[in-house]
Scaffold this motif. Structure first.
Motif, short mmCIF file in Angstrom:
data_model
loop_
_atom_site.label_atom_id
_atom_site.label_comp_id
_atom_site.label_asym_id
_atom_site.label_seq_id
_atom_site.Cartn_x
_atom_site.Cartn_y
_atom_site.Cartn_z
N PHE A 123 0.82 -1.21 0.00
CA PHE A 123 0.00 0.00 0.00
C PHE A 123 0.86 1.26 0.00
N GLU A 124 2.07 1.16 0.54
CA GLU A 124 2.97 2.31 0.52
C GLU A 124 3.33 2.70 -0.92
N VAL A 125 3.37 1.70 -1.81
CA VAL A 125 3.73 1.95 -3.20
C VAL A 125 2.70 2.86 -3.88
N VAL A 126 1.43 2.70 -3.53
CA VAL A 126 0.36 3.46 -4.21
C VAL A 126 -0.21 4.56 -3.31
N ARG A 127 0.58 5.00 -2.35
CA ARG A 127 0.09 6.05 -1.45
C ARG A 127 -0.36 7.28 -2.22
N SER A 128 0.35 7.61 -3.30
CA SER A 128 0.00 8.81 -4.07
C SER A 128 -1.36 8.70 -4.75
N LEU A 129 -1.88 7.48 -4.90
CA LEU A 129 -3.20 7.29 -5.51
C LEU A 129 -4.32 7.42 -4.48
N GLY A 130 -3.96 7.51 -3.20
CA GLY A 130 -4.96 7.68 -2.16
C GLY A 130 -5.66 6.39 -1.74
N VAL A 131 -5.07 5.24 -2.07
CA VAL A 131 -5.69 3.95 -1.72
C VAL A 131 -5.26 3.55 -0.31
N GLN A 132 -6.23 3.17 0.52
CA GLN A 132 -5.95 2.79 1.89
C GLN A 132 -6.46 1.39 2.18
N TYR A 133 -5.76 0.71 3.09
CA TYR A 133 -6.15 -0.65 3.47
C TYR A 133 -7.48 -0.63 4.22
N ASP A 134 -8.37 -1.57 3.88
CA ASP A 134 -9.71 -1.59 4.46
C ASP A 134 -9.86 -2.54 5.64
N GLY A 135 -8.78 -3.22 6.03
CA GLY A 135 -8.83 -4.09 7.20
C GLY A 135 -9.43 -5.45 6.97
N ARG A 136 -9.64 -5.85 5.72
CA ARG A 136 -10.35 -7.11 5.43
C ARG A 136 -9.44 -8.26 5.03
N GLY A 137 -8.14 -8.12 5.20
CA GLY A 137 -7.24 -9.23 4.94
C GLY A 137 -6.99 -9.50 3.47
#
Length: 330
Positions: A123-137
């Motif tokens: 997720f760090e790779v696409v931080r600039s796209l604003g994508v965040q982990y949703d906690g669903r594994g």
């Protein structure tokens, strides 16, 4: 947006990327998601509903069907792919993996270990796209044809079994095989031996301990059928990352058997956040073989088990029994 993901080069890392695929598909507006991966890694992605187009191709990006991609996310990464993206005017994001780290891991067996699960690093790779982990594994989707029929495994294992992953490198590369044999001898409940690479001499040796109780499934099932065996297991014991991540995707209790000598990279598994709420039990424990001198390793490989080795086997038996009874570690 047309987004191309150049997938990683191992099964475990591909499974780790599935959390990101789901979140990108759900969080980026009007996304057409393309996933490019080597053919032998595609089985676990065929039924993934978050991928719009799956490209099972080798390393040459020119083999990809003509398409005006807006973004390339590279999890390999490679200079040639960066140059290909630049020549096609495609925005490029990549995982940072220095040449020095790659060289040391390939030639000297030196790896970086991290307390952060690998999927979260993606997720760090696409931080600039604003994508965040949703906690669903993680995700691993199976088709109806991938499901194991009751007759495919021994009747004695139908009420529950421990799935023991016999990694491609062999347990003697990390933990000497006689120690795993000692564990199998003393763990009296049903065991199914699995791997992702086919027939295994190590698995055959372990099955000979008790052919009725220890069923060798290595080489008898497809990758997705093996994944279904993991999905049905009461407990998974693994010393390698590939099938470990598949087990995590199915939220199976997991005992990671690994060496403190750092014979391979280790990243903590990423289970859904609901399983990590305060006070809840965790379905994961690490069964670490302590670093030992070459002389002790040679003795263990010959089946000469000292006090340290016997204590390690006892620890594994206690952890496995706790998981089997549903008493995961807190």
């Amino acid at each position: 947006m047309k987004l191309l993901v150049a997938g990683p080069e191992t099964l475990g890392e591909v499974v780790c990327s599935t959390a990101l695929l789901r979140c990108m598909q759900q969080q980026l507006p009007v996304l057409e998601l393309h996933y490019w991966v080597a053919p032998h890694l595609g089985a676990g992605l065929v039924h993934n509903t978050f991928i719009n187009h799956l490209h099972l191709l080798e390393d040459d990006p020119d083999l990809l069907p003509a398409s005006d991609f807006d973004q390339l996310v590279d999890f390999r990464p490679s200079r040639s792919l960066r140059q290909w993206a630049a020549s096609h005017r495609i925005a490029y994001l990549s995982a940072h993996n220095s040449f020095l780290v790659s060289f040391l891991s390939e030639h000297f067996g030196w790896y970086q270990h991290s307390d952060q699960p690998l999927p979260l690093q993606y997720f760090e790779v696409v931080r600039s796209l604003g994508v965040q982990y949703d906690g669903r594994g993680l995700n691993y989707f199976l088709g109806v044809a991938d499901e194991i029929a009751p007759a495919d495994i021994p009747l004695s294992h139908s009420a529950g079994y421990l799935a023991l992953v016999v990694g491609e490198s062999g347990y003697d590369k990390q933990v000497p095989l006689p120690l795993i044999s000692a564990f199998c001898q003393r763990f009296t409940l049903p065991i199914i031996l699995v791997n992702s690479t086919g027939a295994s001499a190590d698995a055959a040796a372990l099955a000979r301990i008790d052919p009725d109780r220890i069923y060798n499934a290595c080489g008898k099932f497809t990758l997705n059928e093996t994944a279904d065996l993991l999905r049905r297991a009461k407990l998974v014991v693994s010393n390698e990352n590939d099938l470990m991540q598949v087990a995590v995707a199915f939220n199976r209790p997991l005992l990671v058997c690994r060496s403190a000598r750092g014979a391979s990279p280790f990243f903590p598994p990423l289970y859904p956040k609901a399983q990590h709420r305060q006070g809840a039990a965790t379905p994961f424990a690490s069964w670490v073989w302590p670093a030992a001198s070459p002389a002790l390793l040679r003795k263990a490989a010959q089946g000469i088990l000292g006090k340290r080795e016997k204590l390690w086997v006892e620890q594994g038996l206690k952890l496995a029994s706790s998981f089997w009874q549903g008493k995961e570690t807190a």
